[in-house]
Design an enzyme around this catalytic site. Structure first.
Site, PDB file in Angstrom:
ATOM      1  N   LYS B  80       0.862  -1.181   0.000  1.00  0.00           N
ATOM      2  CA  LYS B  80       0.000   0.000   0.000  1.00  0.00           C
ATOM      3  C   LYS B  80       0.895   1.227   0.000  1.00  0.00           C
ATOM      4  O   LYS B  80       1.960   1.210   0.637  1.00  0.00           O
ATOM      5  CB  LYS B  80      -0.851  -0.039   1.282  1.00  0.00           C
ATOM      6  CG  LYS B  80      -1.893   1.042   1.439  1.00  0.00           C
ATOM      7  CD  LYS B  80      -2.634   0.847   2.778  1.00  0.00           C
ATOM      8  CE  LYS B  80      -3.831   1.750   2.935  1.00  0.00           C
ATOM      9  NZ  LYS B  80      -4.556   1.475   4.202  1.00  0.00           N
ATOM     10  N   SER B 155      -9.521   1.306   3.352  1.00  0.00           N
ATOM     11  CA  SER B 155      -8.713   2.171   2.515  1.00  0.00           C
ATOM     12  C   SER B 155      -7.642   1.438   1.706  1.00  0.00           C
ATOM     13  O   SER B 155      -7.115   2.000   0.748  1.00  0.00           O
ATOM     14  CB  SER B 155      -8.009   3.220   3.386  1.00  0.00           C
ATOM     15  OG  SER B 155      -7.106   2.580   4.276  1.00  0.00           O
ATOM     16  N   SER B 179      -9.556  -1.316   7.395  1.00  0.00           N
ATOM     17  CA  SER B 179      -9.021  -1.029   6.060  1.00  0.00           C
ATOM     18  C   SER B 179      -8.343  -2.201   5.374  1.00  0.00           C
ATOM     19  O   SER B 179      -7.956  -2.084   4.205  1.00  0.00           O
ATOM     20  CB  SER B 179      -8.025   0.132   6.128  1.00  0.00           C
ATOM     21  OG  SER B 179      -8.729   1.340   6.248  1.00  0.00           O
TER      22      SER B 179
END
Lengths: 443, 463
Positions: B80, B155, B179
């Site tokens: 990420k 996210s 997330s």
């Protein structure tokens, strides 16, 4: 004209002399180093960086607290203190808010007055801003070598009522810190920084005044003394004129010997403290605190008492010797050696204090050797002196009673008799002291 | 051959393929399909091929012991874009850092690399990890590979899709309020949110420091477990880390927290969890209803503590030393900065932040007590199946409620694993397993059992 009593409280910042910084492994020795050479993601506040607390620094603060009779908060934590400034790369300083490591300490002054220490906590130092000006205009550069160095803050209660007490207290704190070996506490190098809060109250009124002036950025005891005295006069003049003293921060002008306004404080800044989530809180066991306490050596006040009792040298000599821990330890060694040579501790202390003879001889043995050479005398030993004095006092009872009835001059005769027994090898000063001590002691 | 780390490693061992083939397989797919889904923000092609060359050399030299030294050899991973990667752009999904090249790497990046994995790129995410749909990314939303009209969750949107779309074996994300688990649930893969304090956060851009955890996505439980063995463990950079391991046991009793099945949770979602429970029961798992009445407060606590920490952590992005000026922040970050400063302000601190930390303690105690009675918990992940792009984007409160079933694990610091189970209307379903702190092994065992009870095989979406 009203008479006023100063109400003074102090904030002292002490930069700890740990090898590494407070929350990273960068070197903490930043003085006179090339800018930004001792930095890492943590002390630069880079994205993703995290603090890892320095255990030595925490022990140092606990030591300082215990040496100043403070209470250790067995449950303690770090907090984030938020404010924006270019020298604070994370936009918050890791500090301590409601649970500092130490609280409620006490320091006694020579007058017997006690100064209460509200708290001692640990935080990180900020980076250093350097301001420049050249043909392109004014600009500032940031040196992060100091960023994240362990900084201990001590806050007193507003217990001081005169400037002399402030200076005595600060010198004692500096001494304690140096004896503990936790900081150089050097004001020129910024490892000890002073702030004073000062206001005046009418002599007959014990209520605290409703304003205070902060004196900041003062880098010597002498300047602080001057600043406080100037400020006391300035405030008294204003109050006598019926003018309200404005709440503000003031600095000291070293050239004019006056204070000047730096910043008017409108409202208390909101630091939005909250517990530092990246560092788990601390729980100190009794045993841990006990071990730290046992690591604290002789403190200046204890040494002061011991020197006075054991060595019987003048107070002003004691203060000079004490002011440097190494020197006082050097003197301890000389005193031990002198048991054999009986040069006399007053003589030795005098040569150290007034002639700095110890600077020339790093080894106490060589100091004594040199001393024996100077006096060119191979003095008799303490045992020989004691025996001779004892014999003379018994052989001449008349002289003893004459002395005790006030005929002080007879001491010369007694010294002569002792020297005769010692074949002239006695140190006259030592023998005189010993005789006086023994003549007086039987009563 | 490329589906799981194990199959890839077997093929490497048997010399059916080279590491270069593995890298090339994934990069070809990415270069072909990434534009459809908007998964990767930055690719690491040159280094990937360089490392492949190095490992192919080592494989030739010493094929027997190489996997001991490099247990993740042949494993292709992505991170990420919240994880700092030295020399490789790291944006946090925000314009503020759109040209930030980190001078150092996160500890977990180093660890994974040292174990032989090859980092193929950096994945899209909601800016600063603020969001539950991926739509808050300043680089455009990532699309759900099962149906591109739908969000992939967030996210860690790009990370979840990278695994679901077969762009890599494993992808690392962060889970502050769900997330990882929620996008795993929306993409039909596994997503692990480990115990707080088990994987180093050093070098990962902080969102809310007391809630943030570093975890990963995979398409099978054995990859999840093997990667966790590498990623977890203490270092001298993250002071919140601990080395702990809860005892293993055979007869697992699982709690069904009734508050996780109440109003607001879609029927199809809760029915699927009950279907899974039936399968477990048939295989001698014991279940027991547990009562966690404080669960309903978790989301309120979260939306006080989290913005408070967010505003503190974002203060350093002032655009002076790195990054773009503060006006580059998006609406959601601004919202949280304002909210966070408000709850920490003097006069409001006691009513909000302090109260929230007190309720947080109640929630932790309640869960600890539940774990005296049961070993693990089973619950839905998201109250609904994936929603449409744009559906909630103008209603932040509605978006916040997507976290309602995942947030409690972050509040309490306990581990949670999102397990894929079934498809409905062309979109994925699943459930989550939660356990006491440091009970990952027990969770893995239960998930592994489920894989064998159902003969699970990852079926990738067609997109």
């Amino acid at each position: 004209m009203n008479k006023y009593i100063p109400v003074i409280g102090l904030e002292v910042h002490i930069e700890l002399s740990t090898v590494s910084k407070m929350f990273c492994s960068c070197s903490a020795l930043h003085f006179a180093k090339e800018p930004n050479t001792q930095v890492c993601p943590t002390c630069l506040g880079l994205p993703g960086a995290m603090p890892y607390p320095n255990k030595i620094a925490i022990k140092d603060v606990l030591k300082f607290g215990l040496a100043t009779n403070s209470k250790v908060n067995k449950f303690s934590k770090f907090d984030r203190k938020h404010y924006m400034y270019p020298d604070l790369p994370k936009s918050y300083q890791i500090s301590q808010y409601d649970l500092p490591f130490c609280i409620n300490g006490k320091i006694s002054l020579k007058s017997g007055k006690t100064i209460n220490l509200r708290r001692i906590h640990l935080e990180e130092d900020t980076a250093k801003l350097q301001h420049y000006e050249d043909e392109t205009g004014q600009y500032s550069l940031i040196d992060f070598n100091r960023s994240g160095v362990a900084l201990c803050e001590m806050v007193t209660e507003p217990d001081f009522e005169n400037v002399d007490d402030v200076i005595e207290f600060l010198k004692e704190i500096q001494l304690i810190v140096r004896y503990l070996g936790i900081s150089q506490a050097d004001m020129e190098k910024g490892s000890m920084r002073l702030e004073a809060n000062l206001s005046l109250r009418p002599e007959k009124d014990s209520i605290l005044p409703d304003y205070k002036i902060e004196l900041k950025n003062i880098n010597s005891f002498r300047f602080l003394e001057k600043a406080l005295n100037y400020e006391i006069q300035r405030q008294a003049d204003l109050l006598n004129k019926g003018v309200k003293v404005a709440q503000e921060t003031r600095g000291f002008d070293q050239l004019k010997n006056t204070t000047f306004s730096q910043r008017i404080k409108e409202e208390a800044q909101d630091y939005r403290y909250f517990p530092e989530p990246d560092i788990p809180p601390f729980r100190f066991e009794d045993k841990f605190i006990f071990v730290i306490k046992s690591e604290i050596g002789e403190m200046p006040q204890e040494k002061r008492v011991r020197f006075a009792n054991d060595y019987k040298i003048p107070q002003n000599y004691i203060e000079v010797l004490l002011s440097d821990k190494k020197r006082s330890e050097y003197f301890d060694k000389l005193a031990e050696l002198d048991k054999k040579y009986s040069i006399g501790l007053n003589t030795i202390a005098n040569l150290m204090v007034n002639k700095n003879l110890d600077q020339e001889y790093p080894e106490p043995e060589l100091f004594i050797k040199k001393l024996l050479e100077i006096t060119k005398k191979d003095y008799s030993t303490t045992d020989e002196n004691t025996n001779a004095v004892y014999e003379v006092l018994h052989e001449f009872p008349k002289a003893v009673s004459d002395y005790n009835s006030g005929k002080g001059a007879v001491i010369g005769f007694l010294v002569g008799m002792v020297q005769k027994k010692l074949g002239g090898k006695g140190n006259p000063k030592v023998i005189t002291d010993m005789l006086i001590l023994n003549l007086k002691s039987p009563k | 051959m490329f589906t799981s780390v194990r199959t890839t490693q077997n093929a490497l061992r048997n010399k059916k393929i080279s590491v270069r083939d593995v890298v090339s397989h994934f990069l070809t797919k990415i270069n072909e399909k990434n534009k459809d889904l908007n998964v990767f923000l930055t690719l690491n092609e040159d280094e990937s091929y360089e490392l492949a060359k190095k490992y192919d050399g080592l494989l030739k030299e010493n094929p027997d012991q190489i996997f001991e030294k490099y247990p993740l050899l042949g494993c292709i991973v992505s991170f990420k874009d919240l994880f700092l990667t030295k020399g490789l752009r790291t944006t946090a999904g925000s314009k503020v850092l759109d040209s930030f090249i980190p001078p150092y790497s996160a500890k977990v990046v180093d660890k994974i690399k040292k174990a032989g994995a090859i980092i193929i790129g950096k994945t899209n995410c909601d800016a600063w990890a603020h969001g539950a749909s991926g739509e808050n990314s300043d680089f455009g939303p990532t699309l759900n590979p099962w149906n591109k009209a739908y969000v992939p969750g967030g996210s860690s949107s790009g990370s979840a899709v990278s695994v679901a779309a077969g762009f890599n074996h494993v992808s690392f994300g962060t889970d502050t309020g769900g997330s990882i688990r929620q996008p795993a649930n929306f993409c039909g893969i596994y997503g692990l949110k480990p115990t707080y304090g088990s994987v180093s956060r050093y070098g990962v851009i902080a969102m809310a420091s007391s809630l943030d955890t570093v975890g990963h996505f995979g398409n099978n439980i054995s990859d999840i477990e093997n990667v966790f063995k590498i990623s977890s463990g203490v270092d001298l950079c993250d002071a919140t880390l601990k080395d702990e391991d809860k005892k293993q046991k055979d007869n697992i009793t699982v709690g069904i927290p009734k508050q996780y099945f109440e109003k607001g949770v879609d029927q199809v979602v809760s029915d699927k969890v009950h279907e899974a429970i039936k399968i477990f029961e048939k295989n001698n798992y014991k279940f027991k209803e547990v009562n966690l009445p404080n669960t309903k407060h978790a989301i309120s606590v979260y939306y006080i503590i989290q913005p408070a920490e967010v505003c503190s952590n974002l203060g350093r992005y002032d655009g002076i030393r790195f990054g773009n000026p503060r006006n580059s922040f998006g609406a959601e970050a601004k919202r949280r900065i304002i909210l966070g400063n408000f709850v920490l302000s003097s006069g409001y601190y006691d009513a909000y932040y302090k109260k929230a930390t007190q309720v947080r303690t109640l929630i932790i105690n309640e869960l600890d007590k539940a774990f005296d009675e049961v070993d693990l918990l089973i619950a839905p992940v998201s109250p609904s199946q994936p929603f449409k792009l744009g559906e909630k984007v103008n209603d932040p409160l509605k978006m916040y409620l997507s976290d309602v079933l995942t947030v409690p694990a972050n509040i309490a610091g306990i581990p949670g694993l999102s397990v894929p189970f079934g498809i409905h209307n062309g979109l994925s379903l699943g459930f989550q397993l939660m356990g006491p702190r440091f009970s990952e092994k027990l969770i893995f065992k239960m998930a592994r059992d489920f894989e064998s009870f159902t003969n699970y095989k990852f079926e990738p979406p067609k997109f």
